[in-house]
Design a protein around this motif. Sequence first.
Motif, mmCIF file in Angstrom:
data_model
loop_
_atom_site.group_PDB
_atom_site.id
_atom_site.type_symbol
_atom_site.label_atom_id
_atom_site.label_comp_id
_atom_site.label_asym_id
_atom_site.label_seq_id
_atom_site.Cartn_x
_atom_site.Cartn_y
_atom_site.Cartn_z
ATOM 1 N N ILE A 49 0.839 -1.206 0.000
ATOM 2 C CA ILE A 49 0.000 0.000 0.000
ATOM 3 C C ILE A 49 0.871 1.251 0.000
ATOM 4 O O ILE A 49 0.633 2.204 -0.747
ATOM 5 C CB ILE A 49 -0.942 -0.006 1.221
ATOM 6 N N HIS A 50 1.923 1.224 0.825
ATOM 7 C CA HIS A 50 2.825 2.363 0.943
ATOM 8 C C HIS A 50 3.522 2.654 -0.383
ATOM 9 O O HIS A 50 3.652 3.814 -0.789
ATOM 10 C CB HIS A 50 3.861 2.082 2.038
ATOM 11 N N SER A 51 3.931 1.616 -1.062
ATOM 12 C CA SER A 51 4.639 1.792 -2.339
ATOM 13 C C SER A 51 3.730 2.424 -3.383
ATOM 14 O O SER A 51 4.142 3.333 -4.119
ATOM 15 C CB SER A 51 5.159 0.437 -2.839
ATOM 16 N N ARG A 52 2.481 1.917 -3.469
ATOM 17 C CA ARG A 52 1.534 2.488 -4.437
ATOM 18 C C ARG A 52 1.220 3.951 -4.113
ATOM 19 O O ARG A 52 1.188 4.807 -5.004
ATOM 20 C CB ARG A 52 0.233 1.674 -4.453
ATOM 21 N N ARG A 53 0.981 4.251 -2.841
ATOM 22 C CA ARG A 53 0.644 5.623 -2.459
ATOM 23 C C ARG A 53 1.832 6.554 -2.701
ATOM 24 O O ARG A 53 1.661 7.690 -3.171
ATOM 25 C CB ARG A 53 0.246 5.649 -0.967
ATOM 26 N N LEU A 54 3.033 6.098 -2.387
ATOM 27 C CA LEU A 54 4.216 6.925 -2.567
ATOM 28 C C LEU A 54 4.468 7.212 -4.051
ATOM 29 O O LEU A 54 4.840 8.323 -4.421
ATOM 30 C CB LEU A 54 5.434 6.223 -1.960
ATOM 31 N N ALA A 55 4.221 6.224 -4.894
ATOM 32 C CA ALA A 55 4.396 6.419 -6.341
ATOM 33 C C ALA A 55 3.396 7.451 -6.850
ATOM 34 O O ALA A 55 3.738 8.311 -7.675
ATOM 35 C CB ALA A 55 4.210 5.094 -7.067
ATOM 36 N N MET A 77 4.968 18.178 6.284
ATOM 37 C CA MET A 77 3.586 17.751 6.283
ATOM 38 C C MET A 77 3.306 16.731 5.184
ATOM 39 O O MET A 77 2.171 16.411 4.907
ATOM 40 C CB MET A 77 2.662 18.967 6.093
ATOM 41 N N ALA A 78 4.357 16.187 4.499
ATOM 42 C CA ALA A 78 4.140 15.187 3.464
ATOM 43 C C ALA A 78 3.492 13.957 4.071
ATOM 44 O O ALA A 78 3.743 13.607 5.223
ATOM 45 C CB ALA A 78 5.464 14.818 2.811
ATOM 46 N N LEU A 79 2.677 13.265 3.266
ATOM 47 C CA LEU A 79 1.968 12.106 3.802
ATOM 48 C C LEU A 79 2.927 10.998 4.235
ATOM 49 O O LEU A 79 2.695 10.311 5.214
ATOM 50 C CB LEU A 79 1.014 11.557 2.733
ATOM 51 N N PHE A 80 4.013 10.810 3.483
ATOM 52 C CA PHE A 80 4.905 9.691 3.776
ATOM 53 C C PHE A 80 6.343 10.137 3.920
ATOM 54 O O PHE A 80 6.792 11.070 3.268
ATOM 55 C CB PHE A 80 4.839 8.647 2.646
ATOM 56 N N ASP A 81 7.045 9.439 4.771
ATOM 57 C CA ASP A 81 8.498 9.526 4.806
ATOM 58 C C ASP A 81 9.008 8.457 3.835
ATOM 59 O O ASP A 81 8.590 7.305 3.913
ATOM 60 C CB ASP A 81 8.980 9.231 6.234
ATOM 61 N N PRO A 82 9.909 8.787 2.907
ATOM 62 C CA PRO A 82 10.379 7.795 1.921
ATOM 63 C C PRO A 82 10.907 6.514 2.559
ATOM 64 O O PRO A 82 10.805 5.440 1.953
ATOM 65 C CB PRO A 82 11.489 8.546 1.179
ATOM 66 N N ASN A 83 11.488 6.597 3.748
ATOM 67 C CA ASN A 83 12.040 5.411 4.408
ATOM 68 C C ASN A 83 11.060 4.790 5.397
ATOM 69 O O ASN A 83 11.382 3.813 6.073
ATOM 70 C CB ASN A 83 13.328 5.773 5.140
ATOM 71 N N ASP A 84 9.847 5.361 5.467
ATOM 72 C CA ASP A 84 8.857 4.891 6.443
ATOM 73 C C ASP A 84 8.058 3.755 5.817
ATOM 74 O O ASP A 84 6.957 3.934 5.311
ATOM 75 C CB ASP A 84 7.944 6.059 6.814
ATOM 76 N N THR A 85 8.627 2.559 5.832
ATOM 77 C CA THR A 85 7.995 1.430 5.142
ATOM 78 C C THR A 85 7.479 0.372 6.102
ATOM 79 O O THR A 85 7.084 -0.708 5.677
ATOM 80 C CB THR A 85 9.003 0.774 4.180
#
Length: 429
Positions: free
Chosen positions: A329-335, A350-358
Amino acid sequence: MEDSDLNMNIHPLEVYKAWISRTETETGEPSKLPYDVTPEQALKHKEVTDEIENTIKKLVKIIKSFQEKIIGTVDQMPYGIRYMAMCLRKNLKEKFPESSEEEILKAVGNLLYYRYMNPVITAPDSFEVIDLAAGSNMNNVQRRNLGSIAKILQHAASFKIFDSDARYLASLNSFIKTAYIKFMEFFDAASTITDIDEHFNMDEFSDVTMLNKPMIFISPSEISNTHQLLLDHQKQVTDTDEDPMNEVLASLGPVPEDEQMLGDKSTEFGLVLTNKWELNMSDESNIQAMFSKTKYLIVDLLKIQRGETFAAILHTPANTQQQELYKAIHSRRLAAENEKTSEEEKNSKMALFDPNDTSIEKLKEHILKNLHILEQHKLVTPTEDYQEILTSIAKDICNQRKYRQRRKQDLKKIGETVERMNKKEEILR
């Protein structure tokens, strides 16, 4: 109004006395008829009844014109008046479910005609709807004519026909019945409008996205009256004890006395509407944006992990299967985010994701950190299992259809605006 000699007097005694006076003027001799008579005695004279009938015909013609003008202005009526009529109609239906629609509309008509229109008809000079020369005033005959018109219209609006006590006006009853039906249709149309949010194209996010705060023009007298109304109906206005309106009214105290009011009570001044509890923060720490984005994170978590309470989910370790599901889910949302956001937004706090937050643990830490900040601003309550933000998520889910419809309307409006701008650009070339 332009015909200062027009006389719409239909009272038997006054018509009788005017007839005698006119006869004496024409003959040059005093009349042999008694001057002081009863209305019944006056109506025994054919000259009196004929004049009343002729006047009634003229009166009906003028009243029809008035009613047509009134009915034709339904779309021009102030939204506030129509909204009050709609609320009155709705509340009367709820309080008196056994009452017919006709009875409800009569009550609505009393508000719309008697309270809103009748005063303007009887005293147009007071409301500045007619132009009078400097120093001139309406004469008594003009005021009496307008009073007669207003009286018949009021009878038509409330379907009050003339009985035996005023049999000389019985010929008006057929007109009153016809006019009453038209008034009912008018009252129905006037009290059938869209809700405030749709009319003004406002929603719960409008205040956040509005570039310029709205301004109202209001007088001290109106402020005082509004204050008193809120105090009188505080329980109906506020939903709970924690309602912000209670805090506002408590800080204001009682309505000030007249001598405490500053300046002329009728003088209007502009007030910019601002939120007393608006949080003044930088773009990076915008609390409203954090609230919205935290909801997205919570939804992602609830898709994967279940529990008896939200707090239990936050503190329960995830299994391997749940971890793998979250990574997908994280990969799809981050893409998706990488495709539509700028570099500045990607690096924002305030970004939704941290790139390393997997991992789910990292996600929970992110959620807990945001919830702690939201708690400091009194937007969530840990002791109540963060019910505020969960309720907001539930409302978003329930209102998805409404949001999609609103988005379509907004896109349509934008398209129409662009089309108009393109046409204007072609004209200016």
